[in-house]
Design an enzyme around this catalytic site. Sequence first.
Site, PDB file in Angstrom:
ATOM      1  N   SER A  78      39.726  35.945  26.759  1.00 34.91           N
ATOM      2  CA  SER A  78      38.702  34.625  26.757  1.00 34.91           C
ATOM      3  C   SER A  78      38.211  35.703  26.195  1.00 34.91           C
ATOM      4  O   SER A  78      37.685  36.164  24.966  1.00 34.91           O
ATOM      5  CB  SER A  78      38.151  35.207  28.197  1.00 34.91           C
ATOM      6  OG  SER A  78      37.443  36.325  28.349  1.00 34.91           O
ATOM      7  N   ASP A  97      42.258  32.314  25.821  1.00 41.36           N
ATOM      8  CA  ASP A  97      42.061  31.634  26.795  1.00 41.36           C
ATOM      9  C   ASP A  97      40.521  30.629  26.728  1.00 41.36           C
ATOM     10  O   ASP A  97      40.056  31.565  26.332  1.00 41.36           O
ATOM     11  CB  ASP A  97      41.964  32.329  28.068  1.00 41.36           C
ATOM     12  CG  ASP A  97      40.996  31.720  29.422  1.00 41.36           C
ATOM     13  OD1 ASP A  97      41.947  30.132  29.795  1.00 41.36           O
ATOM     14  OD2 ASP A  97      40.407  32.405  30.368  1.00 41.36           O
ATOM     15  N   HIS A  98      40.300  29.277  26.876  1.00 40.51           N
ATOM     16  CA  HIS A  98      38.890  28.754  26.441  1.00 40.51           C
ATOM     17  C   HIS A  98      38.038  28.776  25.251  1.00 40.51           C
ATOM     18  O   HIS A  98      37.494  29.108  25.405  1.00 40.51           O
ATOM     19  CB  HIS A  98      37.793  29.060  27.783  1.00 40.51           C
ATOM     20  CG  HIS A  98      38.818  28.217  29.186  1.00 40.51           C
ATOM     21  ND1 HIS A  98      38.227  27.884  29.804  1.00 40.51           N
ATOM     22  CD2 HIS A  98      38.991  30.050  30.168  1.00 40.51           C
ATOM     23  CE1 HIS A  98      38.795  26.913  30.779  1.00 40.51           C
ATOM     24  NE2 HIS A  98      38.806  28.225  31.367  1.00 40.51           N
ATOM     25  N   GLU A 135      42.317  20.869  27.394  1.00 43.66           N
ATOM     26  CA  GLU A 135      41.883  20.163  28.687  1.00 43.66           C
ATOM     27  C   GLU A 135      41.428  18.847  29.127  1.00 43.66           C
ATOM     28  O   GLU A 135      40.214  18.099  27.751  1.00 43.66           O
ATOM     29  CB  GLU A 135      40.484  21.698  29.237  1.00 43.66           C
ATOM     30  CG  GLU A 135      40.714  21.356  30.530  1.00 43.66           C
ATOM     31  CD  GLU A 135      39.876  22.516  31.487  1.00 43.66           C
ATOM     32  OE1 GLU A 135      39.737  23.592  30.283  1.00 43.66           O
ATOM     33  OE2 GLU A 135      38.941  22.581  32.203  1.00 43.66           O
ATOM     34  N   HIS A 146      43.441  25.807  35.526  1.00 44.53           N
ATOM     35  CA  HIS A 146      42.564  26.599  35.903  1.00 44.53           C
ATOM     36  C   HIS A 146      41.808  27.071  37.225  1.00 44.53           C
ATOM     37  O   HIS A 146      42.413  26.144  38.203  1.00 44.53           O
ATOM     38  CB  HIS A 146      41.120  26.439  34.900  1.00 44.53           C
ATOM     39  CG  HIS A 146      42.053  26.657  33.643  1.00 44.53           C
ATOM     40  ND1 HIS A 146      41.626  27.373  32.539  1.00 44.53           N
ATOM     41  CD2 HIS A 146      43.031  26.166  32.330  1.00 44.53           C
ATOM     42  CE1 HIS A 146      42.199  27.545  31.337  1.00 44.53           C
ATOM     43  NE2 HIS A 146      42.693  26.801  31.509  1.00 44.53           N
ATOM     44  N   ASP A 203      42.387  35.463  37.147  1.00 45.79           N
ATOM     45  CA  ASP A 203      41.422  36.070  36.740  1.00 45.79           C
ATOM     46  C   ASP A 203      40.625  36.773  38.064  1.00 45.79           C
ATOM     47  O   ASP A 203      40.729  38.166  38.151  1.00 45.79           O
ATOM     48  CB  ASP A 203      40.937  35.329  35.831  1.00 45.79           C
ATOM     49  CG  ASP A 203      39.724  37.074  35.209  1.00 45.79           C
ATOM     50  OD1 ASP A 203      40.064  37.855  35.294  1.00 45.79           O
ATOM     51  OD2 ASP A 203      38.995  35.961  33.804  1.00 45.79           O
TER      52      ASP A 203
HETATM   53  P1  13P Z   1      40.299  32.519  38.709  1.00 42.93           P
HETATM   54  O1  13P Z   1      38.093  32.499  38.547  1.00 42.93           O
HETATM   55  O2  13P Z   1      40.305  31.652  39.532  1.00 42.93           O
HETATM   56  O3  13P Z   1      41.263  33.222  38.284  1.00 42.93           O
HETATM   57  O4  13P Z   1      40.327  31.072  37.391  1.00 42.93           O
HETATM   58  C1  13P Z   1      41.063  32.046  35.879  1.00 42.93           C
HETATM   59  C2  13P Z   1      41.408  31.147  34.780  1.00 42.93           C
HETATM   60  O5  13P Z   1      40.915  29.792  34.874  1.00 42.93           O
HETATM   61  C3  13P Z   1      41.447  31.781  33.545  1.00 42.93           C
HETATM   62  O6  13P Z   1      41.006  30.639  32.477  1.00 42.93           O
HETATM   63  O1  G3H Z   2      38.102  31.278  33.379  1.00 39.35           O
HETATM   64  C1  G3H Z   2      37.666  32.140  32.610  1.00 39.35           C
HETATM   65  C2  G3H Z   2      37.890  33.354  33.515  1.00 39.35           C
HETATM   66  O2  G3H Z   2      38.475  33.816  34.208  1.00 39.35           O
HETATM   67  C3  G3H Z   2      37.690  34.639  31.964  1.00 39.35           C
HETATM   68  O3  G3H Z   2      36.360  34.948  32.349  1.00 39.35           O
HETATM   69  O4  G3H Z   2      34.861  34.537  30.360  1.00 39.35           O
HETATM   70  O5  G3H Z   2      34.421  36.604  32.084  1.00 39.35           O
HETATM   71  O6  G3H Z   2      36.586  36.809  30.610  1.00 39.35           O
HETATM   72  P1  G3H Z   2      35.396  35.293  30.932  1.00 39.35           P
HETATM   73 ZN    ZN Z   3      40.238  28.607  32.740  1.00 38.52          ZN
END
Ligand code: 13P
Ligand code: G3H
Ligand code: ZN
Length: 332
Positions: free
Chosen positions: A56, A94-95, A146, A234, A279
Amino acid sequence: MVDYKKIGLVNTREMFRKAVSGGYAIPAFNFNNMEQMQAIIQAAVETKSPVILQVSKGARDYANPTLLRYMAEGAVEYAKELGCPNPQIVLHLDHGDSFETCKSCIDMGFSSVMYDGSALPYEENIRISRQVVEYAHKYDVTVECELGVLAGVEDEVASEVSHYTKPEEVIDFATRTGCDSLAISIGTSHGAYKFKPEQCTVDPATGRLLPPPLAFDVLEAVEQKLPGFPIVLHGSSSVPQDEVDTINANGGALKAAVGIPEEQLRKAAKSAVCKINIDSDSRLAMTAAIRKHLAEHPDHFDPRQYLKPARESMKRMYIHKIVNVLGSNDKL
Ligand code: 13P
Ligand code: G3H
Ligand code: ZN
């Protein structure tokens, strides 16, 4: 420009095609440090599972982007050393919050990126998603986009149906962006507090909170519009209550933490859902093991003493998800 293929990574295309036709989902586990990465790779190798290592923006800020990218390169070699001659490992952003973040990851060797424009107006989401796809595809990097907003902890998952992905938009969105996979909103959300207590019912047998069910009707409608198209979920941690209890029994204070029941994820994994993001469950497993260890051994101060059981606990959790929830084992 780093060519991800030269460092042994793969993109998601073939992986998702097999997952959709085989009725299972690929685990996408976030990592921020060496112990998480080791546990993920050990679990993937032992279960013969493909795996997506997710980074992320927060992870990049925490650990340093260059270090994480070299850790992923190391992960490929580590998997081989553990006895997997042809590991199927994706390094995924991620994101991603902008074209520039996605480009920076593509340029440094990521094999897959997510551009998350879900909070933007529809046309703006399409415009930037398309820009990311055009750049990524020049390098055979796959792109997740998304549509629909995942409820945050403050949002009304059960009542604000308008946050769910609108099935009538997905054909237009997928066609105009050219994305390789689509994250949708069907009632999952991020973190350990996915639902407010008032959205849940109480299980009379255990006294635990039971969350509202996922919107499988929305998922089915999306699948009908885009047959065989890779769908991503997600916010799919289950927030195991034994980990929450261990944390709370050892000085923690996690109240009313509720996740997505694993039976529902199992059902989703058999459909067009081919990537499931986890996560928070890793964070819980790690924290529970560390708190327990330090409570039982107040004289310990070498991080290896408490990070070893933490790594083992995360590994058990990853193996459980792969084998008992996602069904991605024995696919290499
Ligand atoms: P959780 O917080 O449910 O583990 O989701 C993680 C996630 O979507 C990371 O992109
Ligand atoms: O979708 C979010 C993930 O759990 C990553 O979380 O931005 O705190 O690293 P973070
Ligand atoms: Zn996510």
